[in-house]
Each structure stands twice: as C-alpha cells, then as structure tokens.
Scaffold this motif. Structure first.
Motif, PDB file in Angstrom:
ATOM      1  N   ALA A  58     -83.775 -19.779 -50.736  1.00 13.62           N
ATOM      2  CA  ALA A  58     -84.562 -20.294 -51.937  1.00 13.62           C
ATOM      3  C   ALA A  58     -85.917 -19.556 -51.973  1.00 13.62           C
ATOM      4  O   ALA A  58     -86.479 -19.074 -52.937  1.00 13.62           O
ATOM      5  CB  ALA A  58     -84.772 -21.752 -51.962  1.00 13.62           C
ATOM      6  N   THR A  59     -86.568 -19.327 -50.767  1.00 13.06           N
ATOM      7  CA  THR A  59     -87.745 -18.796 -50.768  1.00 13.06           C
ATOM      8  C   THR A  59     -87.918 -17.428 -51.060  1.00 13.06           C
ATOM      9  O   THR A  59     -88.538 -16.722 -51.840  1.00 13.06           O
ATOM     10  CB  THR A  59     -88.498 -18.783 -49.348  1.00 13.06           C
ATOM     11  OG1 THR A  59     -88.623 -20.261 -48.854  1.00 13.06           O
ATOM     12  CG2 THR A  59     -89.733 -18.138 -49.225  1.00 13.06           C
ATOM     13  N   ILE A  60     -86.687 -16.742 -50.464  1.00 10.67           N
ATOM     14  CA  ILE A  60     -86.209 -15.207 -50.786  1.00 10.67           C
ATOM     15  C   ILE A  60     -86.271 -15.049 -52.475  1.00 10.67           C
ATOM     16  O   ILE A  60     -86.539 -14.252 -53.092  1.00 10.67           O
ATOM     17  CB  ILE A  60     -84.902 -14.780 -50.202  1.00 10.67           C
ATOM     18  CG1 ILE A  60     -85.221 -14.664 -48.686  1.00 10.67           C
ATOM     19  CG2 ILE A  60     -84.567 -13.607 -50.809  1.00 10.67           C
ATOM     20  CD1 ILE A  60     -84.263 -14.414 -47.895  1.00 10.67           C
ATOM     21  N   ALA A  61     -85.690 -16.121 -53.231  1.00 13.11           N
ATOM     22  CA  ALA A  61     -85.405 -16.066 -54.587  1.00 13.11           C
ATOM     23  C   ALA A  61     -86.761 -16.535 -55.390  1.00 13.11           C
ATOM     24  O   ALA A  61     -86.736 -16.478 -56.326  1.00 13.11           O
ATOM     25  CB  ALA A  61     -84.457 -17.245 -54.795  1.00 13.11           C
ATOM     26  N   GLY A  62     -87.693 -16.869 -54.560  1.00 12.48           N
ATOM     27  CA  GLY A  62     -89.098 -16.939 -55.308  1.00 12.48           C
ATOM     28  C   GLY A  62     -89.480 -18.378 -55.403  1.00 12.48           C
ATOM     29  O   GLY A  62     -90.348 -18.729 -56.008  1.00 12.48           O
TER      30      GLY A  62
END
Length: 399
Positions: A58-62
């Motif tokens: 989720a962090t990679i997705a922003g």
C-alpha cells in the motif's frame, strides 16, 4: 488514557488512512474504530509478517500505512522489516503492544518479549517511542514519526502499553463480503503427465511477460531465482524483484492491488515461498480483487539454495486457492494454462495458476545491477504514470 478517535483522526490529518495487522486486546478499541469508519481501510492479516508486507504494498502505491501487532508477533515481522522495508526503504508506522511489561503481571509466554521489545526494534534500526497516553502528545508524536519516515523512508514504531486506549465498540462487520457471487468459479487442470517435458522457469517467465499489457500491469517476482531470471529475461521498470522477505511477494502484491485498483498486479510465487506463508492465500481470497493474478511456479525444490526438495509434490495449491475464495484456480504442467489465466474474467475475485516447471536455472545467472532501492524508485515512478497520479503518491513514500 486517550480515545481511539483522538489518535486516529489526528493521524488521518497526517495522511494515515490504511491499517493492517493482527489483533491484540490492547489494540481492540483502536481496531474497532478503524473498522467502523468506512473511509478507512483495515486488512486483517494472517500473521504479522504478512501485515508488514501488505502495508508495504500500500505504501508503494502511495498510501500512509499503519501496521498493528502484539509484541509476541514482532518476531514474525523481523524478516520483512529487515529484508524488505530496510533494503527497499519502505516507510511504515508500526504500533506494537507491550505484553510482558515489567510493570505489569502478565502471562508467562510474554515475559521475555516484554523485556526485549525495545531492544529488538533498536537492533533492527527501527526508532521507537511510547504510544501517547495524553491527547496533547498525539500530534508531536506523529510529527516526529512522519518526519523520520519522510527523511529516511524506513519504519518508525510506537510501543503501546496496556490501558492506553479507552474502550470503543465495534458496530460494523470486520470482514468484507463479496457483493457479487454470480461469477461461476473456474477450475481446470492441464496435466500432460511427463515431468521431463515440463517447461523451465525462464520459459514460463518469458510467456508471462508476453501475456501482460505493460501499459497497466506490473510484475512482482518472489525472491531467489525467480526475480533474477525475470531480470535476466527482460528487465523493465514495471518489474519488482523481491530479493528478501521470502513468502511475502503475494502479501505485498495484495496491498498494492488494493491501494491501486486501476492497476493490474501479477505476483509470481514459488512453491517454497508459498508454503512458508500459506495463510496469505486466505487473506487474498477474502480481500483481493480481479486486478490481482497470483502465479505459482512449482519445481518442487528450493532451487537457489541447493535444490533441496519441498513438500509441494502432492500439494494441490489450486484447491487451496479455491477454498480460500479465488475466482479462477488453474493447475497443471501445460503452459497453455497461462493463456487461459490471462483471458479469464472473474469481475470481482483474484485469479490463481499453479504451474509445474522443471528445476534448474540459467547458466551464469546474473543478479540485478540496480540496488533494491533503485528498483523500487523506478517501479514507483512507473506506476505513478499508470492511471491516476495524486499527492498521496509522494507523501506515502516520504519523497
């Protein structure tokens, strides 16, 4: 003692709206508040390591993501925290409860972890402080946490003591129900029966790359030879090569696919990795959508460590995936199942294929000539160019 609302609403102002974890009684009011709010996301993970990987996706997705766990499960999270978040530089806010607190009488199984929780975090170079017990402390704590996450792009931890959060009742269903159950389940087997005719991993990877649309699709390759062979076969900005956190590729893929539903996410797993974290099959089947494709390349050995046998030879991963809620479950040794997998439409549920391949790898197999951090930053820029691009994309990664 503070109200759950006081922390979570302040955290929302900092951008935190994505939560995952494994419950602890200390966290119950906190988790209940998140679940009750339909504007917040809560993913119930099978174990703490999977929770870390889901939140990382989720962090990679922003997103700004929070991982919650009891300290007894911190050991389950050591592997991804050290070999995923640390080396790829993926920031998370970790809320870890303090069972076995020396100031309290607790169950005997918590005694040692209660003594070493802070030291374990420090050993992993995860800075920490105690979870705030007064409303006036909340904003300064979050300011320190987010400042560190933005600068270092690594996790920051809050240790929560018993009685920190006032009770809060659960009023909303904690597990999602599939809204559309009209899709027939697709299950097929494609066994030719001759093990000597099985394709190689490299051939399977090449076919997968041919079948995807790179304009809206990313590939996450599990650790070991899979990531290295994908790099050798065709290096691309839409590829993420997992070099550690064995078994966490599917969890990371789930988090990414949920946070970016406009993106197609293909996870390429291995039999050893899938066996290590089979609990995530159930999590994917419960939460995953049609934009997630999970492919297991099974050569029945731990190839990169000396070809020691796994126990996968008699395991029906497709039946496990079906029982866990995947909408398409294919199995066999015929590579044609990959073509069927990518053309099947489930509308709401994830798809799975278990393809038997032969052991072995390419001669003089190279390693990626980019650092994990560079691979991730290239990957992030790629997905920012797919579909929408928003402010949260830069906030979540601390860039």
């Amino acid at each position: 003692m503070i109200e759950a609302k006081e922390f979570i609403e302040t955290a929302r102002n900092f951008g935190f709206d994505w939560y995952t974890g494994v419950p602890c009684s200390f966290l119950t009011p906190f988790i209940n508040y998140v679940i009750n709010d339909a504007q917040l996301t809560y993913i119930s993970a099978a174990n703490e390591g999977d929770a870390v990987a889901i939140a990382s996706g989720a962090t990679i997705a922003g997103k700004y993501a929070v991982v919650m766990m009891q300290n007894s499960g911190l050991g389950n999270a050591v592997n991804p925290l050290t070999s995923l978040n640390y080396i790829f530089r993926i920031p998370l806010l970790v809320i870890c409860t303090l069972r076995g607190d020396v100031n309290l009488q607790d169950e005997p199984q918590h005694e040692l972890m209660g003594q070493i929780t802070d030291k374990l975090l420090e050993t992993m170079t995860v800075p920490w402080e105690f979870f705030p017990t007064d409303a006036a402390q909340i904003e300064p704590v979050l300011q320190r946490a987010t400042a560190y996450m933005q600068q270092e792009r690594r996790p920051y931890a809050l240790i929560m003591r018993k009685g920190t959060i006032a009770p809060h009742a659960l009023t909303r269903s904690s597990i999602p129900k599939r809204e559309d159950n009209s899709n027939p389940h697709i299950q097929q087997s494609f066994f030719r029966g001759n093990q000597e005719q099985r394709i190689s991993r490299n051939q399977a990877l090449a076919r997968i790359v041919e079948l995807i649309n790179p304009e809206n699709t990313v590939i996450i390759a599990t650790t070991g030879y899979t990531g290295r062979e994908l790099f050798a076969s065709k290096d691309s900005a839409n590829h993420l090569y997992m070099v550690g956190s064995m078994g966490c590729a599917s969890s990371l893929g789930l988090g990414l696919s949920l946070a970016r539903k406009d993106l197609k996410v293909v996870v390429i797993d291995g039999d050893g990795a899938a066996l290590m974290r089979m609990g995530n099959f159930a999590t994917i089947g419960t939460y995953g959508g049609a934009n997630l494709i999970h492919i297991l390349l099974d050569n029945e050995v731990h190839d990169s460590t000396g070809a020691q046998a796994t126990v996968s030879s008699d395991i029906s991963f497709a039946k496990i995936a079906e029982a866990c809620g995947y909408g398409v479950t294919l199995s066999g040794d015929d590579p044609a199942l990959l073509d069927i997998l990518f053309t099947a439409d489930t509308k709401t549920t994830p798809k799975f294929a278990h393809l038997k391949i032969r052991p072995g790898t390419l001669e003089k197999l190279p390693r990626p000539n980019l650092t994990p951090e560079a691979v991730l930053q290239r990957f992030v820029k790629y997905i920012e160019g797919v579909g929408r691009v928003g402010d949260a994309g830069t906030r979540g990664r601390g860039e």
